[in-house]
Every structure is written in C-alpha cells, then in structure tokens.
Write an enzyme that holds these catalytic residues in place. Structure first.
Site, mmCIF file in Angstrom:
data_model
loop_
_atom_site.group_PDB
_atom_site.id
_atom_site.type_symbol
_atom_site.label_atom_id
_atom_site.label_comp_id
_atom_site.label_asym_id
_atom_site.label_seq_id
_atom_site.Cartn_x
_atom_site.Cartn_y
_atom_site.Cartn_z
ATOM 1 N N GLN A 1 6.515 7.628 8.673
ATOM 2 C CA GLN A 1 5.630 6.843 7.813
ATOM 3 C C GLN A 1 6.467 5.862 6.976
ATOM 4 O OE1 GLN A 1 2.128 7.903 7.525
ATOM 5 N NE2 GLN A 1 1.766 5.997 6.474
ATOM 6 N N PHE A 2 6.902 4.766 7.595
ATOM 7 C CA PHE A 2 7.726 3.799 6.874
ATOM 8 C C PHE A 2 6.986 3.185 5.693
ATOM 9 C CE2 PHE A 2 5.457 0.778 9.492
ATOM 10 C CZ PHE A 2 5.415 -0.379 8.731
ATOM 11 N N THR A 3 5.658 3.228 5.713
ATOM 12 C CA THR A 3 4.887 2.628 4.630
ATOM 13 C C THR A 3 5.049 3.368 3.302
ATOM 14 O OG1 THR A 3 2.876 3.820 5.244
ATOM 15 C CG2 THR A 3 3.190 1.625 6.205
#
Length: 148
Positions: free
Chosen positions: A78-80
């Site tokens: 989940q790079f966000t």
C-alpha cells in the site's frame, strides 16, 4: 515503513475478480515502504505487530497476541500510506519507496512473517487489487517505524 494493522475475522484480496489471498481470524496488514526504509525496519515493525496483544481473552480484555490465537496474516502492499496531502488536493507520493526497492522490502517482510505464522497470504505487489475484510471490533492500529 508504515503499516495499518486491522484485526479481522476474515479478509481477502482479489485481482481481476480472482481471489489471490484469503485468511480467517488474524491481521490484514496494509504495508507501505518509504524511500528511506531498509531491512532494519522489517524486524522492528514485524516484532511489534506479532507481539501486539489486541485479541480478547476469556474476560474480554485485549491480552492475547497473534500467536496466542493462532491467527493468520494477509499482507497487502500500500504505497499510498506515504501520501502527502499538504499542498493542493492531489496527493504526492514522493516519500514512497521506489518500486523495485519497495517490492524487495515488501517480500522480505512477508518472508519474515512466515517464520512466525503458519498461514501468511499476500496481495500482488503493484497490481490494482480489491481488498475485502470483516474488521473485528473494529480494531485498527497504525504503526510507523519512525515512531516505534
């Protein structure tokens, strides 16, 4: 590294309509890797997650760890989690790790979790995924290795 740890009674992840990972009781971990992260953060973060006592005992108190309940783990990249919304309305992700480095650290995190947990499922790094869960509680913890 940043992690959103959700205590779940079940969770799954799908890509293009096909389920690629699913668990019952345990943790759904949304894992973000930052630009400055190294392998050292993996052990610190996993150790905290694995030892957290957020499952209820027979008295209804949160005294039990993942190991105590033989819980399962679903790890989804989940790079966000590294979104910066300070300027304007479009998030910036410049603090997220570069894809190749982030993938490597994500895979090492999963490998580390598998040493302690019998069932560890994953999403597909970089893919567009649908994540479904039944949040048990709800009980959600946000962890950042910069503050552990």
């Amino acid at each position: 590294m940043r992690a959103v740890v959700q205590r779940v009674s079940k969770a799954s992840v799908s890509v293009d309509g096909a389920t690629i990972g699913a668990i019952d009781q345990g943790y759904l971990i949304l894992l973000g890797v930052g630009r400055a992260d190294t392998e050292q953060e993996i052990e610190r973060l996993w150790s905290k997650i694995y030892k957290m006592r957020i499952f209820e005992d027979e008295s209804g108190k949160t005294n039990l760890s993942l190991a105590d309940v033989a819980g399962e783990v679903l790890v989804v990249s989940q790079f966000t989690l590294y979104a910066n919304c300070k300027r304007g309305n479009r998030p910036s992700f410049t603090q997220a790790g570069a894809p190749d480095e982030a993938r490597s650290l994500y895979e090492l995190f999963v490998e580390r979790a598998r040493r302690d947990v019998a069932r560890v499922e994953t999403g597909s790094f970089g893919a567009m995924m649908d994540v479904a869960l039944v949040n048990d509680g709800p009980f959600t913890i946000v962890l950042d290795t910069d503050t552990l």
